[in-house]
Design an enzyme around this catalytic site. Sequence first.
Site, PDB file in Angstrom:
ATOM      1  N   ASP A   1     -26.598 -30.706  24.567  1.00 44.42           N
ATOM      2  CA  ASP A   1     -27.922 -30.079  24.637  1.00 44.42           C
ATOM      3  C   ASP A   1     -28.386 -30.014  26.088  1.00 44.42           C
ATOM      4  O   ASP A   1     -27.868 -30.721  26.954  1.00 44.42           O
ATOM      5  CB  ASP A   1     -28.933 -30.905  23.830  1.00 44.42           C
ATOM      6  CG  ASP A   1     -29.022 -32.340  24.337  1.00 44.42           C
ATOM      7  OD1 ASP A   1     -29.865 -32.603  25.219  1.00 44.42           O
ATOM      8  OD2 ASP A   1     -28.235 -33.191  23.868  1.00 44.42           O
TER       9      ASP A   1
ATOM     10  N   ASP B   1     -31.420 -31.119  28.257  1.00 45.17           N
ATOM     11  CA  ASP B   1     -32.453 -32.121  28.041  1.00 45.17           C
ATOM     12  C   ASP B   1     -33.844 -31.489  28.125  1.00 45.17           C
ATOM     13  O   ASP B   1     -34.030 -30.410  28.697  1.00 45.17           O
ATOM     14  CB  ASP B   1     -32.303 -33.252  29.061  1.00 45.17           C
ATOM     15  CG  ASP B   1     -32.794 -34.573  28.500  1.00 45.17           C
ATOM     16  OD1 ASP B   1     -32.302 -34.971  27.435  1.00 45.17           O
ATOM     17  OD2 ASP B   1     -33.657 -35.203  29.117  1.00 45.17           O
TER      18      ASP B   1
END
Length: 268
Positions: free
Chosen positions: A209, A211
């Site tokens: 991902d 952040d």
Amino acid sequence: MTAMSSTERPRAEVAVIGGSGFYSFFDEGAAEVELVTPYGSPSAPITVGEVDGRRVAFLPRHGRRHEFAPHAIPYRANLWALRTLGVQRVFAPCAAGSLLTDWGPGTLVIPDQLVDRTSGRTQTYFDGGGIHVQFADPYCADLRKAALRTGTVDGGALVVVEGPRFSTRAESQWFARQGWSLVNMTGHPEAVLARELEMCYATIALVTDLDAGIDAGDGVRAVDVFAEFERNLGSLTSLVHKAIAAAPEGPCDTCRVHEGATLPIELP
């Protein structure tokens, strides 16, 4: 898999500590070893098998069913158990959030630095004796070289947070401003405990991902992290196999940090 008693316990030179979603490694022919250490039991029984002619031990960091949150992992028991089996070199795949927009989900990174932002975790085997391990370069250069392949990113600082919550936007923006590259919840104290046991150690980070601080969306959700890890598990496992095959054999002088020191405890 076959359970082993202590009298017929298998040995392994290389270990893999699997991260979130990485709960098994061998298809068949592996022996299962249950150990109890002076620091309790490891996260799960350890399986020992063969990869490209190398004896390899595998331990799922969070347990086989993700029983252990990052702050509750029995890190000291895990590393001690691996050393008990003769392990000298440890590859540590993990999930990580990216602090760089260029490193999107699916990117494989071999970091070269670590920043500890955890709190309250026991991070040493040495409660006395004036033992202070060299840790300027937290990852073994030889293992990092073995893990680097076409398509992987060489270098970057992994900042380790306490968890189990994800970072606020302000926190991840601050991390990014420091020039750090990745954020994770399990890289410390695992790396320093391996160093104290004189085991070579290298992290293989899979970006799951962007952040919160660099993502304009709703922030990180655990369900999305696990899904992204599962999507990329095949490529991560392939990289780990190649790294094992390329890892040098025998002891590493760089990671033998206790030369000339009198330790307060006996290492396994």
